[in-house]
Design a protein around this motif. Structure first.
Motif, PDB file in Angstrom:
ATOM      1  N   TRP A   1       0.620  -0.966   0.079  1.00  0.00           N
ATOM      2  CA  TRP A   1       0.278   0.114  -0.446  1.00  0.00           C
ATOM      3  C   TRP A   1       0.203   0.679   0.424  1.00  0.00           C
ATOM      4  CZ3 TRP A   1       0.805  -3.510   3.873  1.00  0.00           C
ATOM      5  CH2 TRP A   1       1.021  -2.803   5.263  1.00  0.00           C
ATOM      6  N   TYR A   2      -0.094   2.565  -0.540  1.00  0.00           N
ATOM      7  CA  TYR A   2       1.032   3.285  -0.149  1.00  0.00           C
ATOM      8  C   TYR A   2      -0.129   4.391   0.621  1.00  0.00           C
ATOM      9  CZ  TYR A   2      -1.274   5.552  -4.534  1.00  0.00           C
ATOM     10  OH  TYR A   2      -1.756   5.909  -5.706  1.00  0.00           O
ATOM     11  N   GLU A   3       0.714   5.640   1.396  1.00  0.00           N
ATOM     12  CA  GLU A   3       0.367   6.759   2.041  1.00  0.00           C
ATOM     13  C   GLU A   3       1.017   7.964   1.973  1.00  0.00           C
ATOM     14  OE1 GLU A   3      -0.011   5.544   6.083  1.00  0.00           O
ATOM     15  OE2 GLU A   3       1.976   4.792   5.555  1.00  0.00           O
ATOM     16  N   SER A   4       0.332   8.978   2.421  1.00  0.00           N
ATOM     17  CA  SER A   4       0.886  10.587   2.427  1.00  0.00           C
ATOM     18  C   SER A   4       0.650  11.039   3.426  1.00  0.00           C
ATOM     19  CB  SER A   4       0.324  11.364   1.657  1.00  0.00           C
ATOM     20  OG  SER A   4      -0.881  11.381   1.950  1.00  0.00           O
ATOM     21  N   GLY A   5       2.116  11.593   4.127  1.00  0.00           N
ATOM     22  CA  GLY A   5       2.400  12.052   5.324  1.00  0.00           C
ATOM     23  C   GLY A   5       2.044  11.086   6.140  1.00  0.00           C
ATOM     24  N   ALA A   6       2.757   9.808   6.176  1.00  0.00           N
ATOM     25  CA  ALA A   6       2.563   8.649   7.059  1.00  0.00           C
ATOM     26  C   ALA A   6       2.897   9.170   8.738  1.00  0.00           C
ATOM     27  CB  ALA A   6       3.873   7.694   6.703  1.00  0.00           C
ATOM     28  N   GLY A   7       2.098   8.375   9.441  1.00  0.00           N
ATOM     29  CA  GLY A   7       1.689   8.562  10.519  1.00  0.00           C
ATOM     30  C   GLY A   7       1.652  10.026  10.884  1.00  0.00           C
ATOM     31  N   ARG A   8       0.841  11.010  10.442  1.00  0.00           N
ATOM     32  CA  ARG A   8       1.211  12.441  10.766  1.00  0.00           C
ATOM     33  C   ARG A   8      -0.591  12.360  10.864  1.00  0.00           C
ATOM     34  NH1 ARG A   8       3.465  15.293   6.379  1.00  0.00           N
ATOM     35  NH2 ARG A   8       1.958  16.113   6.085  1.00  0.00           N
ATOM     36  N   PRO A   9      -1.125  13.537  11.948  1.00  0.00           N
ATOM     37  CA  PRO A   9      -2.678  13.631  11.648  1.00  0.00           C
ATOM     38  C   PRO A   9      -3.081  13.508  10.838  1.00  0.00           C
ATOM     39  CG  PRO A   9      -1.546  14.717  13.270  1.00  0.00           C
ATOM     40  CD  PRO A   9      -0.985  14.430  12.293  1.00  0.00           C
ATOM     41  N   ASP A  10      -2.652  13.900   9.344  1.00  0.00           N
ATOM     42  CA  ASP A  10      -3.179  14.521   8.538  1.00  0.00           C
ATOM     43  C   ASP A  10      -2.642  13.646   7.450  1.00  0.00           C
ATOM     44  OD1 ASP A  10      -0.365  14.591   7.626  1.00  0.00           O
ATOM     45  OD2 ASP A  10      -1.101  17.194   7.307  1.00  0.00           O
ATOM     46  N   GLY A  11      -2.179  12.515   7.641  1.00  0.00           N
ATOM     47  CA  GLY A  11      -1.439  11.355   6.905  1.00  0.00           C
ATOM     48  C   GLY A  11      -2.955  10.215   6.491  1.00  0.00           C
TER      49      GLY A  11
END
Ligand SMILES: Nc1ncnc2c1ncn2[C@@H]1O[C@H](COP(=O)(O)OP(=O)(O)O)[C@@H](O)[C@H]1O
Ligand SMILES: [Mg+2]
Length: 465
Positions: free
Chosen positions: A209-219
């Motif tokens: 999978w892929y994500e943005s802003g890993a670990g951030r509340p806005d991720g």
């Protein structure tokens, strides 16, 4: 989603030059949720070059773009929905990619270039899989995988584009690319991961999978790769085929009940469960009543049935008042026959754990009574039976019973024993369907209206929880 444009290598001046093209193209996408309201502007959340755009060959741009529309206030200060776009960029578009064209850029860093839907370009679609095969960060994006993935798998876009976009690779994997992006863990990754870790084989296990802003509340989760169940058919089509052939479907319904129960049992073991006591159960009933009020305003044909329908919700509130309690846990949240697949081996799988896409993620991730999912499938049998002429009410009734029996056998809980809550969830769902059909598919309105008549006429359930 952070509002500071994160321009990992992609030029800042990019978005203004794309705006005229996006204005035309984006609102016409099947997955664009803001149809019917004008688009007043775009704000760049992030821009990432997955393949440089300044070379002779094709470039691949990953964009998260917030679409501003009047009357659209979403979480936080930033109004408007955020969408994920994967854009191909070429000097000239080969003829076979003509249907993918979004437009030619008039000015800015990409002036003169053709911009197009990258998923339709096999070269770029392969590159996305390549990124998933070799995990790590690229600008604000983070790629993950749990197993090694073979290379050289030929991509194809899945035709039936629904609320998201999907790519199938070599008939071995399917990549679901979320289009409308919400901050936070997407249950369509969270739940299948939890289920696969719990050893539940009813759900294809995410492999990357892929994500943005890993670990951030806005991720946010952006895409999930999972095994493609080759040769499988979805439960909705199977049900329609059975109806058309005058075939019984109770064996399948029973097995699907078992499969649903297995998923629920594994979710209850893997993730937090709670007990809904008086206040929470009353809140559920009040929310359902409010939705009924709003629906009646929108569709006055509901009016004569309001007392009967409201009684279904009041029965839950009264049971709670008398000390009744219900189990709540993580559930599918948007279960219907179209979210089930039967493999050539005859096994049922459950897919698409996103929940109701119109609801905020925090609400979708809340524990809920599992009978809510059961109600979704029961309504689906009803829909299937009604889409066949002549209407075969007995067929639906038999499927509903077989499904509940299968569920009871595998879980030890017969959903029919939670009569009041099951009826309330079925009623709430039918009310939602009435509004949806009145707005989008008036021809289908008689289907939920028939359920409304049946549910409103039912005597109040016995005082069973
Ligand atoms: N693991 C899979 N194997 C085979 N087909 C799948 C798989 N996952 C999804 N599909 C197909 O893709 C369609 C859309 O997938 P789904 O997850 O329901 O996306 P959406 O959110 O767009 O509804 C499904 O109806 C099904 O036909
Ligand atoms: Mg789906």
């Amino acid at each position: 989603m952070s509002e500071t444009a994160s321009t990992a290598r992609a030029p800042v001046a990019l978005l203004p030059s794309l705006v005229p093209l996006l204005h035309e193209w984006l609102p016409r996408r099947r997955w664009f949720a803001g149809k019917g309201r004008p688009v007043t502007g775009f704000a760049l959340v992030s821009a990432t070059e997955l393949l440089p755009v300044d070379t002779a060959g094709p470039g691949l741009l990953h964009l998260l773009v917030r679409v501003q529309q009047p009357g659209l206030a979403t979480s936080g200060a930033a109004p408007g929905d955020c969408y994920q776009l994967l854009l191909g960029v070429r000097e000239t578009l080969p003829p076979q990619l003509a249907p993918a064209l979004i437009g030619h850029v008039a000015e800015g860093p990409l002036a003169g270039r053709a911009v197009y839907e990258a998923l339709m370009d096999p070269r770029l679609a392969s590159l996305i899989l390549e990124r998933l095969r070799t995990p790590g960060p690229i600008g604000p994006l983070q790629f993950h995988r749990t197993v090694s993935i073979p290379d050289g798998l030929a991509p194809r876009v899945l035709d039936a584009e629904q609320s998201n976009s999907s790519l199938v690779y070599g008939d071995a994997y399917i990549l679901k690319i979320f289009r409308r992006i919400h901050s936070g863990a997407n249950p369509d990754l969270e739940l299948p991961l939890a289920l696969s870790r719990a050893g539940c084989a009813r759900v294809p296990a995410p492999v990357a999978w892929y994500e943005s802003g890993a670990g951030r509340p806005d991720g946010a989760t952006l895409g999930v790769l999972q095994p493609y169940l080759r040769g499988s058919q979805d439960g909705w089509q199977l049900a329609l085929d059975a109806l058309a052939a005058g075939r019984d479907f109770t064996k399948e319904a029973h097995a699907l009940g078992r499969a649903t129960a297995e998923v629920h049992t594994a979710l209850a073991a893997a993730l937090p469960t709670v007990t809904l006591a008086r206040a929470q159960a009353q809140n559920v009933a009040v929310a359902m009543s409010r939705r009924l009020d709003a629906a009646t305003q929108a569709v006055p044909a509901l009016m004569p049935y309001v007392p009967g329908l409201r009684a279904a919700f009041e029965a839950v509130a009264e049971l709670a008042e008398d000390g009744g309690t219900w189990r709540a846990q993580r559930i599918h949240g948007d279960l219907h026959l179209g979210q089930t697949l039967r493999t050539p081996g005859g096994d049922w799988a459950v897919i698409d754990f996103e929940g109701e896409p119109t609801k905020p993620l925090t609400e979708r991730r809340r524990p809920q009574p599992p009978v809510r999912d059961v109600a979704g499938i029961l309504r689906s049998f009803d829909y299937a039976a009604h889409s066949h002429r002549p209407w075969n009410a007995d067929w639906a009734e038999r499927c509903r019973d077989a499904y509940c029996s299968g569920y009871a056998e595998a879980s030890g809980h017969d959903p029919r024993a939670e009569r009041a809550l099951l009826r309330a969830y079925e009623t709430d769902k039918a009310v939602y369907e009435v509004v949806y059909e009145a707005r989008h598919r008036p021809d289908w309105l008689p289907v939920p209206m028939a359920a409304i008549r049946r549910l409103a006429a039912q005597p109040s359930p016995d005082p069973l929880t």
